[in-house]
Design a protein around this motif. Sequence first.
Motif, PDB file in Angstrom:
ATOM      1  N   CYS A   1       0.642  -1.277  -0.252  1.00 57.67           N
ATOM      2  CA  CYS A   1       0.091   0.192   0.372  1.00 57.67           C
ATOM      3  C   CYS A   1       0.874   0.981  -0.293  1.00 57.67           C
ATOM      4  O   CYS A   1       1.582   1.520   0.416  1.00 57.67           O
TER       5      CYS A   1
ATOM      6  N   GLU B   1      -0.266   4.409   0.209  1.00 60.42           N
ATOM      7  CA  GLU B   1      -0.991   5.126   0.820  1.00 60.42           C
ATOM      8  C   GLU B   1      -1.172   6.068   0.111  1.00 60.42           C
ATOM      9  O   GLU B   1      -2.069   7.490   0.108  1.00 60.42           O
TER      10      GLU B   1
ATOM     11  N   ARG C   1      -4.335   6.758  -0.969  1.00 61.43           N
ATOM     12  CA  ARG C   1      -5.264   7.688  -0.292  1.00 61.43           C
ATOM     13  C   ARG C   1      -5.385   9.069   0.150  1.00 61.43           C
ATOM     14  O   ARG C   1      -6.146   9.926   0.194  1.00 61.43           O
ATOM     15  N   GLN C   2      -3.873   9.403   0.445  1.00 54.99           N
ATOM     16  CA  GLN C   2      -3.707  10.576   1.379  1.00 54.99           C
ATOM     17  C   GLN C   2      -3.342  11.653   0.016  1.00 54.99           C
ATOM     18  O   GLN C   2      -2.579  12.772   0.684  1.00 54.99           O
TER      19      GLN C   2
ATOM     20  N   PHE D   1      -7.232   8.842   8.276  1.00 47.89           N
ATOM     21  CA  PHE D   1      -6.497   8.007   8.449  1.00 47.89           C
ATOM     22  C   PHE D   1      -5.532   6.971   8.888  1.00 47.89           C
ATOM     23  O   PHE D   1      -4.655   5.903   8.874  1.00 47.89           O
TER      24      PHE D   1
ATOM     25  N   CYS E   1      -5.972   1.324   5.574  1.00 43.64           N
ATOM     26  CA  CYS E   1      -6.500   1.808   4.208  1.00 43.64           C
ATOM     27  C   CYS E   1      -7.192   0.277   3.988  1.00 43.64           C
ATOM     28  O   CYS E   1      -6.836  -1.565   4.412  1.00 43.64           O
TER      29      CYS E   1
ATOM     30  N   THR F   1      -6.001  -2.717   2.295  1.00 39.55           N
ATOM     31  CA  THR F   1      -4.911  -2.958   2.551  1.00 39.55           C
ATOM     32  C   THR F   1      -5.096  -4.479   3.855  1.00 39.55           C
ATOM     33  O   THR F   1      -4.296  -5.077   2.858  1.00 39.55           O
TER      34      THR F   1
END
Length: 160
Positions: free
Chosen positions: A92, A94, A96-97, A109, A113, A116
Amino acid sequence: MKMGEGVEWGLHCCLTLAWLGADTPVPTARLAAAFELPPAYLNKRLQALVRAGLLTSTPGARGGFRLARPPEAITLMDVVTAVEGPEDPFRCAEIRQQGIGAGLPAAEFAQPCAFTTAMRRAELAWRRELAAQTLADIMAAAPASAAERTRRWFERPAAR
């Protein structure tokens, strides 16, 4: 998940060595010939199995490979890990960040995730399944004709 062909090669070579119950080492060239594989590349995979303690290697003109442990003490996961390494297949980053998540408070966060978590759960199930199966299990499940054919092939003199 994609594994390299070296895993298949390692598994089949371990099974072959188990069927042969090799008192004498089996040379890389002979194993390579049995499966029509490139000897140099196969040797790299076999050396990884030696480093992992699954095979022993004897150098020299009469050298080769043998199982280092009994078939019931070598799992499929042992071979996969020896050839592919212990790294998780999913990493992962990340993301999403980033993009629309960039600049959000860290609290957004705090939980791992969800992807993940799902991937890790699936990977652990896969690892458990492979760790639960040994070379002895594969030997027992394989047709007796495969073991006998392998033994007969290795009893023949090597082609020069």
